[in-house]
Design an enzyme around this catalytic site. Structure first.
Site, PDB file in Angstrom:
ATOM      1  CE1 TYR A 198      31.222 -11.368   3.543  1.00 55.98           C
ATOM      2  CE2 TYR A 198      30.466 -13.007   5.136  1.00 55.98           C
ATOM      3  CZ  TYR A 198      31.432 -12.536   4.259  1.00 55.98           C
ATOM      4  OH  TYR A 198      32.615 -13.226   4.112  1.00 55.98           O
ATOM      5  NE  ARG A 245      33.364  -7.129   3.918  1.00 50.99           N
ATOM      6  CZ  ARG A 245      34.001  -8.056   3.223  1.00 50.99           C
ATOM      7  NH1 ARG A 245      34.053  -9.299   3.680  1.00 50.99           N
ATOM      8  NH2 ARG A 245      34.585  -7.757   2.085  1.00 50.99           N
ATOM      9  CD  GLN A 268      42.861 -10.830  -4.638  1.00 50.45           C
ATOM     10  OE1 GLN A 268      43.159 -11.602  -3.725  1.00 50.45           O
ATOM     11  NE2 GLN A 268      43.669  -9.857  -5.018  1.00 50.45           N
ATOM     12  CB  VAL A 320      32.877  -8.788  -2.273  1.00 54.12           C
ATOM     13  CG1 VAL A 320      33.687 -10.088  -2.303  1.00 54.12           C
ATOM     14  CG2 VAL A 320      33.054  -8.079  -0.932  1.00 54.12           C
ATOM     15  CG  HIS A 324      37.950 -13.615  -3.474  1.00 54.66           C
ATOM     16  ND1 HIS A 324      39.005 -12.939  -2.888  1.00 54.66           N
ATOM     17  CD2 HIS A 324      38.467 -14.787  -3.925  1.00 54.66           C
ATOM     18  CE1 HIS A 324      40.112 -13.674  -2.986  1.00 54.66           C
ATOM     19  NE2 HIS A 324      39.813 -14.793  -3.613  1.00 54.66           N
TER      20      HIS A 324
HETATM   21  P1  OAD Z   1      44.934  -7.255   2.165  1.00 56.25           P
HETATM   22  O1  OAD Z   1      44.306  -6.543   3.306  1.00 56.25           O
HETATM   23  O2  OAD Z   1      45.601  -8.542   2.420  1.00 56.25           O
HETATM   24  O3  OAD Z   1      45.973  -6.295   1.455  1.00 56.25           O
HETATM   25  C1  OAD Z   1      45.637  -4.976   1.122  1.00 56.25           C
HETATM   26  C2  OAD Z   1      46.756  -4.405   0.288  1.00 56.25           C
HETATM   27  O4  OAD Z   1      46.355  -3.107  -0.144  1.00 56.25           O
HETATM   28  C3  OAD Z   1      48.061  -4.230   1.047  1.00 56.25           C
HETATM   29  O5  OAD Z   1      49.110  -4.771   0.275  1.00 56.25           O
HETATM   30  C4  OAD Z   1      48.216  -2.713   1.180  1.00 56.25           C
HETATM   31  O6  OAD Z   1      49.564  -2.292   1.080  1.00 56.25           O
HETATM   32  C5  OAD Z   1      47.438  -2.233  -0.035  1.00 56.25           C
HETATM   33  N1  OAD Z   1      46.900  -0.881   0.061  1.00 56.25           N
HETATM   34  C6  OAD Z   1      46.473  -0.192   1.151  1.00 56.25           C
HETATM   35  N2  OAD Z   1      46.061   1.042   0.809  1.00 56.25           N
HETATM   36  C7  OAD Z   1      46.209   1.143  -0.533  1.00 56.25           C
HETATM   37  C8  OAD Z   1      45.964   2.164  -1.504  1.00 56.25           C
HETATM   38  N3  OAD Z   1      45.462   3.361  -1.154  1.00 56.25           N
HETATM   39  N4  OAD Z   1      46.251   1.898  -2.803  1.00 56.25           N
HETATM   40  C9  OAD Z   1      46.756   0.692  -3.170  1.00 56.25           C
HETATM   41  N5  OAD Z   1      47.005  -0.297  -2.313  1.00 56.25           N
HETATM   42  C10 OAD Z   1      46.743  -0.076  -1.020  1.00 56.25           C
HETATM   43  O7  OAD Z   1      43.774  -7.384   1.043  1.00 56.25           O
HETATM   44  P2  OAD Z   1      43.711  -8.302  -0.250  1.00 56.25           P
HETATM   45  O8  OAD Z   1      45.066  -8.586  -0.778  1.00 56.25           O
HETATM   46  O9  OAD Z   1      42.715  -7.682  -1.154  1.00 56.25           O
HETATM   47  O10 OAD Z   1      39.146 -12.667   0.529  1.00 56.25           O
HETATM   48  O11 OAD Z   1      43.105  -9.619   0.356  1.00 56.25           O
HETATM   49  C11 OAD Z   1      42.857 -10.721  -0.474  1.00 56.25           C
HETATM   50  C12 OAD Z   1      41.658 -11.485   0.037  1.00 56.25           C
HETATM   51  O12 OAD Z   1      41.821 -11.773   1.437  1.00 56.25           O
HETATM   52  C13 OAD Z   1      40.356 -10.715  -0.013  1.00 56.25           C
HETATM   53  O13 OAD Z   1      39.723 -10.763  -1.266  1.00 56.25           O
HETATM   54  C14 OAD Z   1      39.532 -11.393   1.036  1.00 56.25           C
HETATM   55  C15 OAD Z   1      40.577 -11.492   2.112  1.00 56.25           C
HETATM   56  O14 OAD Z   1      40.366 -12.475   3.068  1.00 56.25           O
HETATM   57  C16 OAD Z   1      37.967 -13.219   0.861  1.00 56.25           C
HETATM   58  O15 OAD Z   1      37.203 -12.702   1.660  1.00 56.25           O
HETATM   59  C17 OAD Z   1      37.688 -14.503   0.192  1.00 56.25           C
END
Ligand code: OAD
Ligand code: ZN
Length: 242
Positions: free
Chosen positions: A64, A67, A99, A101, A117
């Protein structure tokens, strides 16, 4: 993205926006699951779980702290700015649930964001009920784990795997009253956020925005493919009549 169709919103709409790490990608903050994603380089169970905290809190703080370094150098991108502008147009009729942080929505000027989150720049005690507090420090080993007055250890204010996301009562209330649900830059793989769209589907308009289809694509009625920072600035048309 010229000539692309717009999302028309009216004063009668109640809009729920869910953002994920894709919204901050163009600010230089890595996502979790894509190429270069954090979970390609770190094991979730070693850095982001209650077990990790019990077994190796120094490694957790190292993760962290890294990050915090990355996020501290990041600036909002046009996606954050577009959502802040939408918030100004809609006022109370926009509920922004992230979601993420990082604090890039705040930096762009969005008010009243719900961080389901947690927040990277907050910490809290792992023992007592003292409220989470602002904390921009980095705890890179070999420094010890900071302690609370009660003797507990200070941990990141982050929802780890196996823990309950924050503000769920408020979030469910907002889901149940929205007329438009928009998810942006989230892969649709992490619960409970991945199921928000299914909860509102059939009643509200459901829209996804991102460069690729999410895992829960079939639950959305509309999908705008593109990077958030390129698509969002021209996407919304807010009219005064319904
Ligand atoms: P992911 O890494 O699972 O997904 C990221 C998404 O962003 C993918 O669907 C990509 O296609 C999209 N993406 C990439 N570049 C982009 C851009 N320029 N514009 C728009 N979209 C883009 O991340 P999250 O879905 O956020 O939780 O993950 C959900 C949770 O999983 C997070 O909050 C975290 C993680 O583990 C915790 O830490 C509790
Ligand atoms: Zn304490």
């Amino acid at each position: 993205m010229t000539g692309m169709k717009k999302i028309s919103l009216t004063v009668a709409d109640q809009v729920f926006v869910l953002t994920g790490s894709g919204v901050s990608a163009e600010s230089g903050i890595p996502t979790f699951r894509g190429v270069g994603g954090l979970w390609r380089n770190y094991r979730i169970e070693e850095v982001a779980s209650p077990e990790a905290w019990r077994q190796n809190p120094r490694l957790v703080w190292e993760f962290y702290s890294m990050r915090r370094h990355v996020a501290a150098a990041a600036k909002p991108n046009p996606a954050h700015t577009a959502l802040a502008k939408l918030g100004k147009a809609l006022g109370e009729r926009l509920f922004l649930c992230t979601q993420n942080v990082d604090n890039l929505h705040e930096q762009a000027g969005s008010p009243n964001i719900v961080h389901m989150h947690g927040e990277l720049f907050k910490s809290r005690c792992d023992r007592c009920s003292r409220a989470p507090f602002d904390d921009t420090h980095t705890y890179d080993p070999p420094a010890g784990i900071p302690r609370c007055k009660c003797g507990g250890q200070i941990r990141p204010h982050i929802c780890w795997f196996g823990e309950m996301p924050y503000a769920m009562e408020r979030i469910l209330h907002e889901l149940d009253r929205c007329s438009v649900f928009i998810a942006i830059g989230t892969s649709g793989t992490v619960e409970p956020a991945a199921s928000f769209v299914a909860r509102v589907g059939g009643r509200a308009r459901t829209i996804y925005i991102g460069p690729e289809e999410p895992l829960n694509r079939t639950a959305f009625t509309e999908c705008f493919l593109g990077k958030a920072g390129e698509v969002l600035p021209d996407l919304f048309a807010v009219s005064a009549t319904s």
